[in-house]
Design a protein around this motif. Structure first.
Motif, PDB file in Angstrom:
ATOM      1  N   ALA A  92      22.734  87.741  88.815  1.00  0.00           N
ATOM      2  CA  ALA A  92      23.494  86.948  90.068  1.00  0.00           C
ATOM      3  C   ALA A  92      23.166  85.480  90.121  1.00  0.00           C
ATOM      4  O   ALA A  92      23.627  84.897  90.442  1.00  0.00           O
ATOM      5  N   MET A  93      22.299  85.222  89.572  1.00  0.00           N
ATOM      6  CA  MET A  93      22.000  83.599  89.422  1.00  0.00           C
ATOM      7  C   MET A  93      22.532  83.020  88.085  1.00  0.00           C
ATOM      8  O   MET A  93      22.896  81.619  88.698  1.00  0.00           O
ATOM      9  N   MET A  94      22.349  84.738  87.520  1.00  0.00           N
ATOM     10  CA  MET A  94      23.572  83.252  85.804  1.00  0.00           C
ATOM     11  C   MET A  94      25.269  82.868  86.317  1.00  0.00           C
ATOM     12  O   MET A  94      26.015  82.284  86.190  1.00  0.00           O
ATOM     13  N   LEU A  95      26.021  84.362  87.353  1.00  0.00           N
ATOM     14  CA  LEU A  95      26.617  83.686  87.700  1.00  0.00           C
ATOM     15  C   LEU A  95      27.161  82.885  88.903  1.00  0.00           C
ATOM     16  O   LEU A  95      27.709  81.909  88.895  1.00  0.00           O
ATOM     17  N   VAL A 130      19.138  73.836  85.936  1.00  0.00           N
ATOM     18  CA  VAL A 130      17.616  74.640  86.726  1.00  0.00           C
ATOM     19  C   VAL A 130      17.860  75.943  87.429  1.00  0.00           C
ATOM     20  O   VAL A 130      16.684  76.709  87.223  1.00  0.00           O
ATOM     21  N   VAL A 131      18.970  76.501  88.029  1.00  0.00           N
ATOM     22  CA  VAL A 131      18.565  77.924  87.880  1.00  0.00           C
ATOM     23  C   VAL A 131      18.942  78.639  86.534  1.00  0.00           C
ATOM     24  O   VAL A 131      18.436  79.781  86.678  1.00  0.00           O
ATOM     25  N   VAL A 132      20.126  77.848  85.192  1.00  0.00           N
ATOM     26  CA  VAL A 132      19.373  79.635  84.530  1.00  0.00           C
ATOM     27  C   VAL A 132      17.985  78.788  84.036  1.00  0.00           C
ATOM     28  O   VAL A 132      17.658  79.693  83.494  1.00  0.00           O
ATOM     29  N   VAL A 133      17.439  78.048  84.226  1.00  0.00           N
ATOM     30  CA  VAL A 133      16.005  77.674  83.255  1.00  0.00           C
ATOM     31  C   VAL A 133      14.775  78.689  84.301  1.00  0.00           C
ATOM     32  O   VAL A 133      14.556  79.681  83.671  1.00  0.00           O
ATOM     33  N   ILE A 134      15.162  78.716  85.400  1.00  0.00           N
ATOM     34  CA  ILE A 134      14.488  79.702  85.859  1.00  0.00           C
ATOM     35  C   ILE A 134      14.580  81.128  85.905  1.00  0.00           C
ATOM     36  O   ILE A 134      13.665  81.608  86.047  1.00  0.00           O
ATOM     37  N   ALA A 135      16.126  81.523  85.720  1.00  0.00           N
ATOM     38  CA  ALA A 135      16.358  82.968  85.386  1.00  0.00           C
ATOM     39  C   ALA A 135      15.668  83.143  84.266  1.00  0.00           C
ATOM     40  O   ALA A 135      15.308  84.325  83.858  1.00  0.00           O
ATOM     41  N   ILE A 136      14.926  82.247  83.039  1.00  0.00           N
ATOM     42  CA  ILE A 136      15.219  82.506  82.297  1.00  0.00           C
ATOM     43  C   ILE A 136      13.664  82.609  82.168  1.00  0.00           C
ATOM     44  O   ILE A 136      12.648  83.943  81.459  1.00  0.00           O
TER      45      ILE A 136
END
Length: 148
Positions: A92-95, A130-136
């Motif tokens: 969901a975050m990556m989408l 920012v979303v990608v870094v948080i997801a990782i």
């Protein structure tokens, strides 16, 4: 090496290309926006390559999603933090990040003034990063290194 291992390593390693291209697009758009520079063909290409690499990474992730032993469907998935993360939260975050990049790229193409093009790319790509870094980080895996 089975299909899951191949796609896991490919997806994990390809993220560096995506992050580098997104960072490059952000830095050049911030420089263009704040420095009131023209929007060049080079700017357009970096922004497009960042978009393409992010979409490619998402497709690799979708393949991995259906091969992964961490993705489960059924009872109890939402109660298991790790299964919930890989089954629901990560994708969901990556989408959401892909949608931000796509919207930013699309909106920037419609803007006439170079400053507006740069500003749109800077804002949307930065939010996506920012979303990608948080997801990782939430994956509890090393940010630098290949996932195991």
């Amino acid at each position: 090496m089975n299909a899951y291992s191949f796609f896991k390593y490919f997806h994990s390693g390809f993220r560096y290309i995506v992050i580098i291209l997104i960072l490059l697009a952000i830095f050049q758009s911030l420089a263009g926006w704040l420095g009131k520079k023209p929007y060049t063909e080079g700017n357009r290409k970096i922004n497009l390559f960042a978009l393409i690499s992010a979409h490619t990474q998402f497709l690799l992730g979708l393949i991995l999603y259906f091969l992964s032993p961490f993705v489960r469907f059924g009872n109890g998935v939402m109660k298991d933090a790790e299964a919930r993360y890989w089954t629901v939260e990560h994708i969901a975050m990556m989408l959401f990040a892909i949608v931000l990049i796509t919207i930013g790229h699309s909106k920037s193409k419609k803007i006439a003034l170079p400053e507006g093009k740069h500003r749109t790319i800077a804002i949307f790509y930065l939010l996506a990063l920012v979303v990608v870094v948080i997801a990782i980080i939430q994956s509890k895996r090393d940010f630098f290194g290949i996932s195991h």
